[in-house]
Design a protein around this motif. Sequence first.
Motif, PDB file in Angstrom:
ATOM      1  N   UNK A   1     -32.177   0.096  14.398  1.00  0.00           N
ATOM      2  CA  UNK A   1     -32.619   1.301  15.095  1.00  0.00           C
ATOM      3  C   UNK A   1     -31.643   2.449  14.884  1.00  0.00           C
ATOM      4  N   UNK A   2     -30.353   2.165  14.916  1.00  0.00           N
ATOM      5  CA  UNK A   2     -29.354   3.212  14.700  1.00  0.00           C
ATOM      6  C   UNK A   2     -29.470   3.807  13.300  1.00  0.00           C
ATOM      7  N   UNK A   3     -29.667   2.950  12.283  1.00  0.00           N
ATOM      8  CA  UNK A   3     -29.800   3.450  10.910  1.00  0.00           C
ATOM      9  C   UNK A   3     -31.054   4.308  10.765  1.00  0.00           C
ATOM     10  N   UNK A   4     -32.177   3.859  11.331  1.00  0.00           N
ATOM     11  CA  UNK A   4     -33.420   4.627  11.238  1.00  0.00           C
ATOM     12  C   UNK A   4     -33.301   5.974  11.949  1.00  0.00           C
ATOM     13  N   UNK A   5     -32.741   5.956  13.163  1.00  0.00           N
ATOM     14  CA  UNK A   5     -32.582   7.213  13.892  1.00  0.00           C
ATOM     15  C   UNK A   5     -31.637   8.159  13.166  1.00  0.00           C
ATOM     16  N   UNK A   6     -30.617   7.613  12.537  1.00  0.00           N
ATOM     17  CA  UNK A   6     -29.686   8.460  11.794  1.00  0.00           C
ATOM     18  C   UNK A   6     -30.372   9.123  10.600  1.00  0.00           C
ATOM     19  N   UNK A   7     -31.227   8.375   9.897  1.00  0.00           N
ATOM     20  CA  UNK A   7     -31.961   8.960   8.766  1.00  0.00           C
ATOM     21  C   UNK A   7     -32.907  10.056   9.239  1.00  0.00           C
ATOM     22  N   UNK A   8     -33.643   9.791  10.320  1.00  0.00           N
ATOM     23  CA  UNK A   8     -34.579  10.791  10.834  1.00  0.00           C
ATOM     24  C   UNK A   8     -33.830  12.018  11.356  1.00  0.00           C
ATOM     25  N   UNK A   9     -32.673  11.783  12.021  1.00  0.00           N
ATOM     26  CA  UNK A   9     -31.895  12.905  12.538  1.00  0.00           C
ATOM     27  C   UNK A   9     -31.362  13.769  11.408  1.00  0.00           C
ATOM     28  N   UNK A  10     -30.927  13.151  10.309  1.00  0.00           N
ATOM     29  CA  UNK A  10     -30.450  13.938   9.168  1.00  0.00           C
ATOM     30  C   UNK A  10     -31.567  14.799   8.594  1.00  0.00           C
ATOM     31  N   UNK A  11     -32.763  14.231   8.486  1.00  0.00           N
ATOM     32  CA  UNK A  11     -33.907  15.014   7.982  1.00  0.00           C
ATOM     33  C   UNK A  11     -34.263  16.136   8.952  1.00  0.00           C
ATOM     34  N   UNK A  12     -34.198  15.846  10.252  1.00  0.00           N
ATOM     35  CA  UNK A  12     -34.549  16.862  11.252  1.00  0.00           C
ATOM     36  C   UNK A  12     -33.532  17.990  11.291  1.00  0.00           C
ATOM     37  N   UNK A  13     -32.264  17.665  11.037  1.00  0.00           N
ATOM     38  CA  UNK A  13     -31.256  18.727  11.023  1.00  0.00           C
ATOM     39  C   UNK A  13     -31.414  19.655   9.823  1.00  0.00           C
ATOM     40  N   UNK A  14     -31.845  19.095   8.688  1.00  0.00           N
ATOM     41  CA  UNK A  14     -32.054  19.932   7.505  1.00  0.00           C
ATOM     42  C   UNK A  14     -33.369  20.702   7.570  1.00  0.00           C
ATOM     43  N   UNK A  15     -34.343  20.188   8.324  1.00  0.00           N
ATOM     44  CA  UNK A  15     -35.636  20.865   8.466  1.00  0.00           C
ATOM     45  C   UNK A  15     -36.004  20.890   9.944  1.00  0.00           C
ATOM     46  N   UNK A  16     -35.437  21.801  10.722  1.00  0.00           N
ATOM     47  CA  UNK A  16     -35.657  21.792  12.176  1.00  0.00           C
ATOM     48  C   UNK A  16     -37.107  21.979  12.571  1.00  0.00           C
ATOM     49  N   UNK A  17     -37.907  22.667  11.780  1.00  0.00           N
ATOM     50  CA  UNK A  17     -39.291  22.941  12.168  1.00  0.00           C
ATOM     51  C   UNK A  17     -40.160  21.687  12.152  1.00  0.00           C
ATOM     52  N   UNK A  18     -39.795  20.686  11.375  1.00  0.00           N
ATOM     53  CA  UNK A  18     -40.649  19.501  11.258  1.00  0.00           C
ATOM     54  C   UNK A  18     -40.627  18.628  12.507  1.00  0.00           C
ATOM     55  N   UNK A  19     -39.543  18.609  13.258  1.00  0.00           N
ATOM     56  CA  UNK A  19     -39.427  17.758  14.447  1.00  0.00           C
ATOM     57  C   UNK A  19     -39.232  18.584  15.721  1.00  0.00           C
ATOM     58  N   UNK A  20     -39.530  19.851  15.656  1.00  0.00           N
ATOM     59  CA  UNK A  20     -39.447  20.677  16.854  1.00  0.00           C
ATOM     60  C   UNK A  20     -38.037  20.854  17.387  1.00  0.00           C
ATOM     61  N   UNK A  21     -37.043  20.846  16.521  1.00  0.00           N
ATOM     62  CA  UNK A  21     -35.675  21.047  16.959  1.00  0.00           C
ATOM     63  C   UNK A  21     -35.065  19.871  17.691  1.00  0.00           C
ATOM     64  N   UNK A  22     -35.536  18.630  17.397  1.00  0.00           N
ATOM     65  CA  UNK A  22     -35.013  17.434  18.071  1.00  0.00           C
ATOM     66  C   UNK A  22     -33.929  16.738  17.243  1.00  0.00           C
ATOM     67  N   UNK A  23     -33.370  17.426  16.266  1.00  0.00           N
ATOM     68  CA  UNK A  23     -32.388  16.776  15.398  1.00  0.00           C
ATOM     69  C   UNK A  23     -31.149  16.331  16.156  1.00  0.00           C
ATOM     70  N   UNK A  24     -30.621  17.170  17.039  1.00  0.00           N
ATOM     71  CA  UNK A  24     -29.418  16.803  17.779  1.00  0.00           C
ATOM     72  C   UNK A  24     -29.681  15.659  18.742  1.00  0.00           C
ATOM     73  N   UNK A  25     -30.839  15.672  19.401  1.00  0.00           N
ATOM     74  CA  UNK A  25     -31.163  14.572  20.318  1.00  0.00           C
ATOM     75  C   UNK A  25     -31.292  13.248  19.570  1.00  0.00           C
TER      76      UNK A  25
END
Length: 394
Positions: A251-275
């Motif tokens: 779960x940590x690895x998956x969340x880290x991958x999704x968070x990295x993608x969300x930080x590079x493209x904030x519009x795709x996840x509604x700005x939830x990259x930091x969370x």
Amino acid sequence: MSPVGRTAAALRRYRHPRQLHPGAWWLWAIGMAVACTSTTNPVLLALMVALVSLVVVVRRPDAPWAMSFGMYLWLGLFILIVRTGFRIVFSGDGPTVLFTIPFPQPPDWIADQGGRLFGPVSAEALLSGLYDGVRLAAMVICVGAANSLANAKRMLAAVPPAFYELGTVIVVAVSVFPQLAESVRRVTRARQLRADGSSRRHWLRQVMMPVFVDALDRSILLAASMDSRGYGRRTVQSVAFRRVTSGLLVLAVLLLCVAAYALFDPASFGGLGRQLLVGALAAAAAAMFLAGRRSQHTRYRPDRWHLAETLVAACGVATAAGFRQLVVSEPETLYPSIFPLEWPVVTVPALLLCLVGALPVLLAPPVAGVSQPQGRVAVADRPAALSLRLTGTP
């Protein structure tokens, strides 16, 4: 006790001779190495190497593994010569030709790829290789300073249980060079005591082979010591506990991958990259805590972190951060121009940052000797002493 008395007592405790936490020295050395990567100015790099050498000479303990810093200096010189030589051999082009090395024309299949050997050597190519070589040599010397100031074996006491096996591998890797240096000094001293007057052409057979044999013997003794102490032992745990630990790691690895993608493209996840990043770190911390409970090993008097450790580590971190800031504010100082040629300059902020890196000479407490009276064995050497008893070696 009056405030003056408490201050004097605190100062006496601060200046009491002891060995600094190895993590503090490694943080300081890593900070100095990061600062070296931020510049190609040979004047600044030579100044940092001189200040690092001063810290090592003043603060290294009287131990065999601390005598390897001279070999790191020779290794840095070798790196500098090789790097500059490669620039002369393979890429010496430039407008300011210093000399020409005649060499036969390379084959057509090499010339078609843009390759050439020797020929005209320019000042620009020579300085480019020199700058890169000095920077790489300075980084290696900073790592050698950490190996000479800190006992790598004591780092195991500060490694979290979840990373104990990984920490052991890293400690063994970084302590190989100091052990080889110690073996070379011991074999050379034995030759001097025997008044060996043989020529240098037998140096490989009479010095290097005993060094390799000594390293192999010590590896076998270390393996016997680790086996006698139950290294690699795991506690018996339920299947559900192991599945929860593995699930948290995944779960940590998956969340880290999704968070990295969300930080590079904030519009795709509604700005939830930091969370998502916070959730990934929380899951990783929980997984490491549970995984650490599987490893059961004892620690004998682990080193504590005091004010001196914080100040020494802060010197390295401040130097690295300061040089990173100078990259933005004074790039012409940290990266002297080669095209066109310009003399390297040193500004006051860069000089002050180099001096901050040398503050451990004053901030670190006096070095405590590691030699022990007859009949007693230092804590760091007890595994080796136990293996000697196990194998029957006198």
